[in-house]
Motif scaffolding. Structure first.
Motif, mmCIF file in Angstrom:
data_model
loop_
_atom_site.group_PDB
_atom_site.id
_atom_site.type_symbol
_atom_site.label_atom_id
_atom_site.label_comp_id
_atom_site.label_asym_id
_atom_site.label_seq_id
_atom_site.Cartn_x
_atom_site.Cartn_y
_atom_site.Cartn_z
ATOM 1 N N LEU A 1 -6.893 -14.408 -1.725
ATOM 2 C CA LEU A 1 -5.487 -13.999 -1.738
ATOM 3 C C LEU A 1 -5.321 -12.572 -1.211
ATOM 4 C CD1 LEU A 1 -4.368 -15.449 -5.202
ATOM 5 C CD2 LEU A 1 -3.766 -16.317 -2.932
ATOM 6 N N ALA A 2 -6.267 -11.712 -1.572
ATOM 7 C CA ALA A 2 -6.211 -10.320 -1.113
ATOM 8 C C ALA A 2 -6.342 -10.239 0.405
ATOM 9 C CB ALA A 2 -7.309 -9.498 -1.779
ATOM 10 N N VAL A 3 -7.204 -11.074 0.980
ATOM 11 C CA VAL A 3 -7.385 -11.095 2.432
ATOM 12 C C VAL A 3 -6.090 -11.538 3.117
ATOM 13 C CG1 VAL A 3 -8.581 -12.210 4.351
ATOM 14 C CG2 VAL A 3 -9.874 -11.466 2.358
ATOM 15 N N ALA A 4 -5.508 -12.650 2.650
ATOM 16 C CA ALA A 4 -4.282 -13.156 3.258
ATOM 17 C C ALA A 4 -3.141 -12.140 3.141
ATOM 18 C CB ALA A 4 -3.889 -14.479 2.592
ATOM 19 N N ASP B 1 1.749 -5.027 -4.055
ATOM 20 C CA ASP B 1 0.514 -4.241 -4.169
ATOM 21 C C ASP B 1 0.065 -4.109 -5.620
ATOM 22 O OD1 ASP B 1 0.451 -3.922 -1.462
ATOM 23 O OD2 ASP B 1 1.230 -1.879 -1.452
ATOM 24 N N GLN B 2 1.027 -3.925 -6.524
ATOM 25 C CA GLN B 2 0.691 -3.838 -7.943
ATOM 26 C C GLN B 2 0.081 -5.145 -8.444
ATOM 27 O OE1 GLN B 2 1.167 -1.201 -10.301
ATOM 28 N NE2 GLN B 2 1.459 0.063 -8.491
ATOM 29 N N ILE B 3 0.700 -6.260 -8.097
ATOM 30 C CA ILE B 3 0.207 -7.573 -8.540
ATOM 31 C C ILE B 3 -1.201 -7.826 -8.018
ATOM 32 C CG2 ILE B 3 0.542 -10.068 -8.298
ATOM 33 C CD1 ILE B 3 3.571 -9.487 -8.301
ATOM 34 N N MET B 4 -1.425 -7.544 -6.728
ATOM 35 C CA MET B 4 -2.740 -7.790 -6.149
ATOM 36 C C MET B 4 -3.801 -6.880 -6.767
ATOM 37 S SD MET B 4 -2.290 -10.322 -4.220
ATOM 38 C CE MET B 4 -3.997 -10.338 -3.711
ATOM 39 N N ALA B 5 -3.436 -5.635 -7.063
ATOM 40 C CA ALA B 5 -4.402 -4.711 -7.681
ATOM 41 C C ALA B 5 -4.805 -5.196 -9.065
ATOM 42 C CB ALA B 5 -3.803 -3.306 -7.753
ATOM 43 N N TYR B 6 -3.811 -5.572 -9.879
ATOM 44 C CA TYR B 6 -4.114 -6.052 -11.232
ATOM 45 C C TYR B 6 -4.901 -7.358 -11.189
ATOM 46 C CZ TYR B 6 -1.099 -2.605 -13.515
ATOM 47 O OH TYR B 6 -0.557 -1.442 -13.994
ATOM 48 N N LEU B 7 -4.516 -8.259 -10.300
ATOM 49 C CA LEU B 7 -5.194 -9.551 -10.193
ATOM 50 C C LEU B 7 -6.665 -9.381 -9.833
ATOM 51 C CD1 LEU B 7 -5.025 -12.693 -10.071
ATOM 52 C CD2 LEU B 7 -4.449 -12.442 -7.650
ATOM 53 N N LEU C 1 -9.751 -1.974 5.228
ATOM 54 C CA LEU C 1 -10.934 -1.899 4.371
ATOM 55 C C LEU C 1 -10.927 -3.018 3.342
ATOM 56 C CD1 LEU C 1 -13.470 -0.469 3.308
ATOM 57 C CD2 LEU C 1 -11.962 1.022 1.963
ATOM 58 N N ILE C 2 -9.765 -3.300 2.765
ATOM 59 C CA ILE C 2 -9.655 -4.375 1.779
ATOM 60 C C ILE C 2 -9.986 -5.717 2.413
ATOM 61 C CG2 ILE C 2 -8.009 -5.667 0.361
ATOM 62 C CD1 ILE C 2 -6.593 -2.943 -0.121
ATOM 63 N N CYS C 3 -9.449 -5.957 3.611
ATOM 64 C CA CYS C 3 -9.747 -7.211 4.321
ATOM 65 C C CYS C 3 -11.245 -7.368 4.555
ATOM 66 C CB CYS C 3 -9.015 -7.250 5.665
ATOM 67 S SG CYS C 3 -7.285 -7.711 5.559
ATOM 68 N N ALA C 4 -11.857 -6.324 5.097
ATOM 69 C CA ALA C 4 -13.278 -6.393 5.439
ATOM 70 C C ALA C 4 -14.143 -6.565 4.193
ATOM 71 C CB ALA C 4 -13.689 -5.132 6.193
ATOM 72 N N SER C 5 -13.879 -5.797 3.152
ATOM 73 C CA SER C 5 -14.706 -5.873 1.946
ATOM 74 C C SER C 5 -14.489 -7.189 1.198
ATOM 75 C CB SER C 5 -14.423 -4.684 1.027
ATOM 76 O OG SER C 5 -13.051 -4.585 0.732
ATOM 77 N N ALA C 6 -13.246 -7.671 1.144
ATOM 78 C CA ALA C 6 -12.983 -8.942 0.456
ATOM 79 C C ALA C 6 -13.636 -10.109 1.180
ATOM 80 C CB ALA C 6 -11.476 -9.170 0.333
ATOM 81 N N ILE C 7 -13.574 -10.113 2.504
ATOM 82 C CA ILE C 7 -14.221 -11.179 3.282
ATOM 83 C C ILE C 7 -15.728 -11.129 3.086
ATOM 84 C CG2 ILE C 7 -14.747 -11.956 5.627
ATOM 85 C CD1 ILE C 7 -11.896 -11.144 6.407
#
Length: 202
Positions: A83-86, A118-124, A38-44
């Protein structure tokens, strides 16, 4: 590795093993895989909407363009989404391989790495979405104290499409928050009362 019986954590919280643990582990991995997809699809989708957003207005003989690079906060959001997608694609592959092999995550070093990432990506991404939304509010409503005009009155199509991109990016960010909670669960369950015993039985 086999699990036998029911252990008790230091906080007197039951830690279930055997078939119950296998069921829980399977559900956790399925939830993690679904959220990462879901994160990949929504971020793209968010990146595509924002990057392709473009509108031109002509004021007498002056030609003005509106594009995402005009606002640094929006550029930051695009980079954070990239970055989230990768990052998510790497972990989607890991989840699939883990499910195919049928192995159970019991490596504390890897669990800590996943939890930290996961924490870093969520905060970023939450920071990026917050900054972009603030810029969008200024564009929508202006700021009379600073004499900032309501840009969205001039670039309606541009603001509409950017708003859609921001909303989808927010969905990705909230999914990352939930995912960070799942990775925290996967990590800290390794520190149950029988965790050390189970690791020695492998």
């Amino acid at each position: 590795m086999s699990y036998v019986g029911v252990g008790v954590s230091p906080g007197n919280v039951p830690v279930y093993h055997g078939s119950n643990l296998k069921v829980i582990d399977r559900r956790v991995r399925l939830a993690e895989l679904g959220l990462r997809c879901l994160i990949c699809a929504s971020a793209i989708t968010s990146i595509v909407l924002i990057v392709t957003d473009y509108e031109v207005k002509e004021f007498f003989t002056v030609r003005k363009e509106a594009k995402f690079t005009d606002v640094k906060a929006v550029v930051f959001l695009v980079v954070a989404n990239g970055l989230a997608v990768a990052y998510s694609l790497i972990h989607v592959l890991r989840c699939v391989l883990t499910m195919i092999s049928g192995s159970v995550l019991l490596n504390k070093t890897l669990a800590w790495a996943i939890f930290s990432g996961d924490q870093i990506m969520a905060y970023l991404n939450l920071a990026a979405v917050s900054a972009a939304l603030q810029s969008g509010l200024f564009a929508k409503f202006g700021q009379t104290e600073l004499q900032w005009m309501k840009i969205c009155k001039l670039y309606e199509k541009y603001c509409k499409q950017s708003g859609e991109g921001f909303a989808i990016a927010l969905l990705a960010s909230l999914s990352m928050v939930i995912l960070s909670a799942i990775s925290a669960f996967s990590l800290f369950r390794l520190y149950g009362g029988n965790a050390g015993k189970n690791n020695r039985k492998r």
